[in-house]
Design an enzyme around this catalytic site. Structure first.
Site, PDB file in Angstrom:
ATOM      1  CE  LYS A  36      -0.296  -0.451   5.019  1.00 59.96           C
ATOM      2  NZ  LYS A  36      -1.064  -1.088   6.095  1.00 59.96           N
ATOM      3  NE  ARG A 129      -7.024  -0.744  10.788  1.00 58.44           N
ATOM      4  CZ  ARG A 129      -5.750  -0.919  10.443  1.00 58.44           C
ATOM      5  NH1 ARG A 129      -4.933   0.118  10.329  1.00 58.44           N
ATOM      6  NH2 ARG A 129      -5.275  -2.134  10.205  1.00 58.44           N
ATOM      7  CE1 TYR A 253       8.991  32.367   1.682  1.00 61.90           C
ATOM      8  CE2 TYR A 253       9.318  30.010   2.013  1.00 61.90           C
ATOM      9  CZ  TYR A 253       9.002  31.083   1.188  1.00 61.90           C
ATOM     10  OH  TYR A 253       8.709  30.863  -0.128  1.00 61.90           O
ATOM     11  CG  MET A 302       6.322  22.886  -2.053  1.00 61.37           C
ATOM     12  SD  MET A 302       5.009  23.558  -3.075  1.00 61.37           S
ATOM     13  CE  MET A 302       3.917  24.267  -1.874  1.00 61.37           C
TER      14      MET A 302
HETATM   15  C1  PLP Z   1      -0.347  -2.026   6.628  1.00 59.48           C
HETATM   16  C2  PLP Z   1      -0.857  -3.321   7.092  1.00 59.48           C
HETATM   17  C3  PLP Z   1       0.013  -4.395   7.307  1.00 59.48           C
HETATM   18  C4  PLP Z   1       1.513  -4.289   7.155  1.00 59.48           C
HETATM   19  O1  PLP Z   1       2.041  -3.634   8.294  1.00 59.48           O
HETATM   20  P1  PLP Z   1       3.605  -3.555   8.546  1.00 59.48           P
HETATM   21  O2  PLP Z   1       3.709  -3.167   9.962  1.00 59.48           O
HETATM   22  O3  PLP Z   1       4.154  -2.513   7.633  1.00 59.48           O
HETATM   23  O4  PLP Z   1       4.161  -4.896   8.259  1.00 59.48           O
HETATM   24  C5  PLP Z   1      -0.531  -5.609   7.670  1.00 59.48           C
HETATM   25  N1  PLP Z   1      -1.860  -5.757   7.815  1.00 59.48           N
HETATM   26  C6  PLP Z   1      -2.724  -4.743   7.637  1.00 59.48           C
HETATM   27  C7  PLP Z   1      -4.193  -4.993   7.818  1.00 59.48           C
HETATM   28  C8  PLP Z   1      -2.255  -3.488   7.281  1.00 59.48           C
HETATM   29  O5  PLP Z   1      -3.125  -2.493   7.102  1.00 59.48           O
END
Ligand code: PLP
Length: 359
Positions: A36, A129, A253, A302
């Protein structure tokens, strides 16, 4: 052609080293590579391509990420770990993506789609969650979902809050109790999983059928972790300009920094628009030039930042600057400490403007 000399260099061999190590430690388990947020900033499609021979599943947070992978690699096994809105479940089905679900409603929508759908069920064992609560009503709902003809329930999982040994064990037990109640009704799952990178080494006894590794693959170690992981990312730039500064003169700045002595200020063409944290100058942030630390001074812009070169007498315009780099003693954990955040945020905030190159 690279149109910029500030870039993130990704070391493929480090990522392969890290995944091989996970394979050795968990020869019985499947591995889901969590990619992700642009593979934690390392570049989604490139990382997916390099890991394809090494892992069993790719995990993403969103449908957009899953579709990006499927368009390149239609046969990849991609799991959306997050929620997908009802109106988009037909897209999940069309692409053959594996969807996390935690309601009968979503199961029925997928069941009505043209093709069979693959799903993993999520149990909320205490994180609050996503997921079915770990109770009797959820067991009933899951049993109903498993009866649907056009759905293939491949997995069931939960996620730990990592709030401490006792709390984590309680979550694990709650998750297992749901799985056991379903087993007692003759409902079994191919993939039961609860471990992320930290839980993977902290609780080897929780590995079940699959582990979900994100941070691990990119060489991010949890506190106290001793595994021989390698950081894959180095962020590099160069000195674009050097100006002389008089004692008492201001930089950037608001002149929040004023020179304590006559000296030299170097300009580096990277800034918060590339994902460099804007608070780095306040907390003692530095970059490495010719092996020496150069303190970041003044508010970060930036697109650029300034460093004090007064003590780096040999530094010249054009010199390479290591902005992040474990090899020169500036690992992501140090950057995260200085920026007062965690390693994953430092990685995932790298923006699209920063080119990625692969070695
Ligand atoms: C992001 C995520 C992971 C991976 O987490 P890490 O700590 O980076 O290994 C595993 N399971 C879920 C549900 C996640 O959202």
């Amino acid at each position: 052609m690279l149109l910029r000399d500030s870039y993130a260099e990704v070391d493929r061999s480090a990522i392969i080293h890290n995944v091989k190590l996970a394979r050795q430690l968990a020869p019985q388990q499947k591995i889901m590579a969590v990619v992700k947020a642009n593979a934690y900033g390392h570049g989604l499609l490139e990382v997916v391509a390099m890991l394809d021979d090494w892992v069993d599943f790719f995990g993403v947070a969103t449908l957009s990420e899953a579709v990006a992978i499927k368009r390149e690699m239609p046969i990849a096994d991609v799991v959306i770990l997050g929620h997908t809105p009802n109106r988009l479940l037909s897209v999940v089905n069309e692409y053959g993506i594996v969807q996390t679900i935690f309601s009968v409603e979503q199961a029925e929508i997928l069941n009505a789609c043209p093709k069979p759908s693959r799903v993993h069920l999520k149990i909320d064992s205490g994180f609050h969650r996503l997921g079915f609560p770990a109770n009797a009503a959820a067991v009933e709902a899951i049993a109903a979902i498993c009866k649907l003809k056009n759905i293939n329930v491949e997995g069931i999982f939960s996620h730990l809050a990592l709030a401490g040994d006792e709390a984590d064990r309680l979550q694990y037990q709650l998750f297992c109790s749901v799985v056991d109640q379903l087993a007692a009704r003759g409902i079994h799952f191919k993939y039961r999983h609860i471990c992320d990178s930290i839980a993977f080494t902290r609780y080897p006894e929780f590995r079940l059928d699959m582990v979900r590794l994100g941070a691990w693959l990119f060489g991010m170690k949890g506190i106290g972790q001793t595994a021989d992981l390698r950081e894959a990312l180095t962020v590099k730039s160069y000195i674009s300009h050097i100006s002389a500064i008089k004692k008492g003169a201001g930089v950037s700045y608001d002149y929040l920094y004023r020179a304590a002595r006559d000296g030299r200020i170097g300009t580096i063409p990277i800034g918060y628009g590339d994902g460099y944290p804007r608070n780095m100058s306040k907390n003692g942030g530095y970059v490495i030039i010719n092996g020496e630390p150069a303190p970041v001074v003044g508010i970060i812009n930036m697109d650029q930042l300034m460093v004090d070169l007064t003590d780096l007498v040999d530094a010249q315009v054009g010199d390479e600057v290591i902005v992040y780099g474990a090899a020169v003693g500036l690992p992501i954990s140090t950057i995260a400490d200085i920026a007062q955040t965690n390693k994953n945020e430092i990685l995932s905030r790298l923006t699209a403007r920063l080119p990625r190159i692969y070695r």
